[in-house]
Design a protein around this motif. Structure first.
Motif, PDB file in Angstrom:
ATOM      1  N   HIS A  64     -24.600 -17.975 -16.394  1.00 32.20           N
ATOM      2  CA  HIS A  64     -26.342 -17.014 -16.367  1.00 32.20           C
ATOM      3  C   HIS A  64     -26.510 -16.827 -17.749  1.00 32.20           C
TER       4      HIS A  64
ATOM      5  N   HIS B 137     -28.089 -10.660 -14.155  1.00 27.94           N
ATOM      6  CA  HIS B 137     -26.214 -10.231 -14.173  1.00 27.94           C
ATOM      7  C   HIS B 137     -25.872 -11.110 -15.384  1.00 27.94           C
TER       8      HIS B 137
ATOM      9  N   GLU C 145     -22.344 -12.251 -16.227  1.00 23.02           N
ATOM     10  CA  GLU C 145     -21.413 -13.045 -16.313  1.00 23.02           C
ATOM     11  C   GLU C 145     -21.687 -14.542 -17.022  1.00 23.02           C
TER      12      GLU C 145
ATOM     13  N   HIS D 207     -22.162  -8.895  -7.489  1.00 23.36           N
ATOM     14  CA  HIS D 207     -20.192  -8.566  -7.604  1.00 23.36           C
ATOM     15  C   HIS D 207     -19.628  -8.112  -8.221  1.00 23.36           C
TER      16      HIS D 207
ATOM     17  N   ASP E 281     -26.564 -14.012  -8.074  1.00 24.79           N
ATOM     18  CA  ASP E 281     -25.835 -14.476  -6.710  1.00 24.79           C
ATOM     19  C   ASP E 281     -26.267 -14.610  -5.613  1.00 24.79           C
TER      20      ASP E 281
HETATM   21 FE1  FEO Z   1     -21.302 -13.722 -10.695  1.00 28.73          FE
HETATM   22 FE2  FEO Z   1     -23.392 -16.418 -11.006  1.00 28.73          FE
HETATM   23  O1  FEO Z   1     -21.528 -15.049 -11.901  1.00 28.73           O
END
Ligand code: FEO
Length: 396
Positions: free
Chosen positions: A83, A78, A80, A144, A163
């Motif tokens: 991360h 992921h 984002e 998500h 997550d």
């Molecule tokens: Fe959806 Fe912990 O980043």
């Protein structure tokens, strides 16, 4: 040095200080961790990285277990920034490493970092052999973000879930059997209620899919907080329960009050609920933490909301909670509204409109009183609470 199993290391970072996430949208009272993992097999595999400000901390930990230049694969479950934030630095150390991501992950990485890295796109069921064990990938779109995926390590039976199943919980210990699980479950619930609720149908589908795979799971290692080692499927069952939209037979009363009349109404409505045996909690949203209130609303079937009338509307401190309720798409909630006013008295009606937009079923006529309620009017507030409580109980 923290190990999950022989040759599998936690190389993440504890963020003891963070008190807000996603800008200032989500409170994180217990800090957080950005979990990253290093697998040493015939290939060296890094699973996820950390938020950019903690890069140095992460590199130190990583260097204890591997020569970073020797990393073969970097799995980005992921992208984002919490991360993937340290990915640019990692790729400077090992520019020929292959990044593994979902199709959406490839785009997400490109749009965040604008670099020409070697990205191998994987889809659900794809397998990469790293020596003794394989990595199997499971896409989890919208859990998500569109790019989210899980990585399952065969042989060691670890699900790296990113997550999903995570919690904002900083700790020197990394396993659930080493910490106070009550705190951890509270944070997992808060995470679910404030982030994952809109995707509950997908959560149910993904869990069904995981169960059908019928693979052994010794550990679930999310990208935030504690790793589930003892009874790892319990958090999966909890997710199933949360995603199913069931809630407690309890009520959250949230309000704001200019001079205490609406507060008095809130308390008397609470007395009425109590008289018919319905538990409740009261929050003044001007002083309570928004995400804690949202977590309580998520748990409760009933929502009663009050405001003084000001400028033909409601007190502005109520709006963030009402907006969140709408966006989070809570289901199966019932509600009502109340408030004190001086002359125009629109607030209960405005609150009802907000609640309806949040798909809360309004089950009784709102109640409002001019300036300060007298004894009879306070009795009406008690009756309002009793009637709401009776209806709530009769719905089950
Ligand atoms: Fe959806 Fe912990 O980043």
């Amino acid at each position: 040095m923290k190990k999950l199993k022989e040759n599998i290391y936690w190389v993440g970072a504890n963020d003891w200080e963070v008190r807000y996430f996603h800008g200032y949208e989500l409170s994180t009272h217990r800090g957080s961790t950005y979990n990253a993992f290093l697998i040493k097999d015939d290939k060296n595999v890094l699973i996820d990285t950390v938020w950019e400000p903690l890069t140095e901390n992460f590199l130190e930990r990583l260097k204890e277990v591997v020569d970073i230049k020797e990393i073969d694969y970097v799995v980005i479950n992921h992208a984002e920034p919490d991360h993937s934030g340290a990915l640019p630095v990692i790729m400077e150390y090992c520019p020929s490493a292959t990044i593994i991501a979902s199709k959406n992950g490839q785009e997400s990485i490109k749009r965040h970092y604008h670099k020409e890295w070697n990205v191998k796109v994987v889809k659900t069921g794809d397998k990469i052999n790293i020596g003794k064990n394989d990595m199997i990938f499971i896409e989890a779109p919208m859990l998500h973000w569109p790019d989210s995926m899980f990585t399952y390590l065969t042989g060691e039976n670890i699900l790296f879930s990113n997550d999903a199943f995570g919690q904002h919980f900083a700790s020197s210990d990394i396993f659930n059997d080493e910490v106070d699980e009550t705190e951890v479950y509270q944070e997992a619930l808060k995470y679910y209620a404030n982030i994952l609720t809109p995707f509950s149908k997908l959560v149910l589908k993904k869990i069904d899919e995981l169960k059908k795979l019928n693979v052994p799971v010794d550990m679930i290692a999310p990208s935030h907080g504690i790793i589930w080692r003892e009874n790892p499927m319990r958090i999966v069952e909890k997710y199933y329960e949360w995603a199913s939209g069931k809630s407690d037979n309890s009520v959250v009363i949230f309000y704001n009050s200019m001079w205490g009349a609406t507060k008095k109404m809130a308390e008397h409505i609470g007395d009425g609920l109590d008289e018919v045996g319905v538990s409740y909690k009261i929050y003044n949203v001007a002083t309570a933490d928004k995400n804690d209130v949202i977590t309580e609303i998520f748990k409760s079937k009933g929502v009663i909301c009050g405001s003084s009338t000001v400028n033909n509307g409601i007190l502005s401190s109520l709006t963030p909670v009402l907006e969140e309720m709408q966006g989070l798409k809570f289901t199966n909630k019932i509600g009502a509204s109340f408030g004190s006013y001086g002359w125009s008295g629109e607030s209960p009606k405005v609150l009802e409109e907000f609640l309806k937009k949040a798909k809360v079923e309004i089950i009784q006529e709102n109640i409002k009183f001019k300036y300060v309620p007298n004894e009879n009017e306070l009795q009406e507030c008690i009756d309002f609470g009793k009637s709401f409580g009776d209806k709530l109980l009769s719905e089950n």
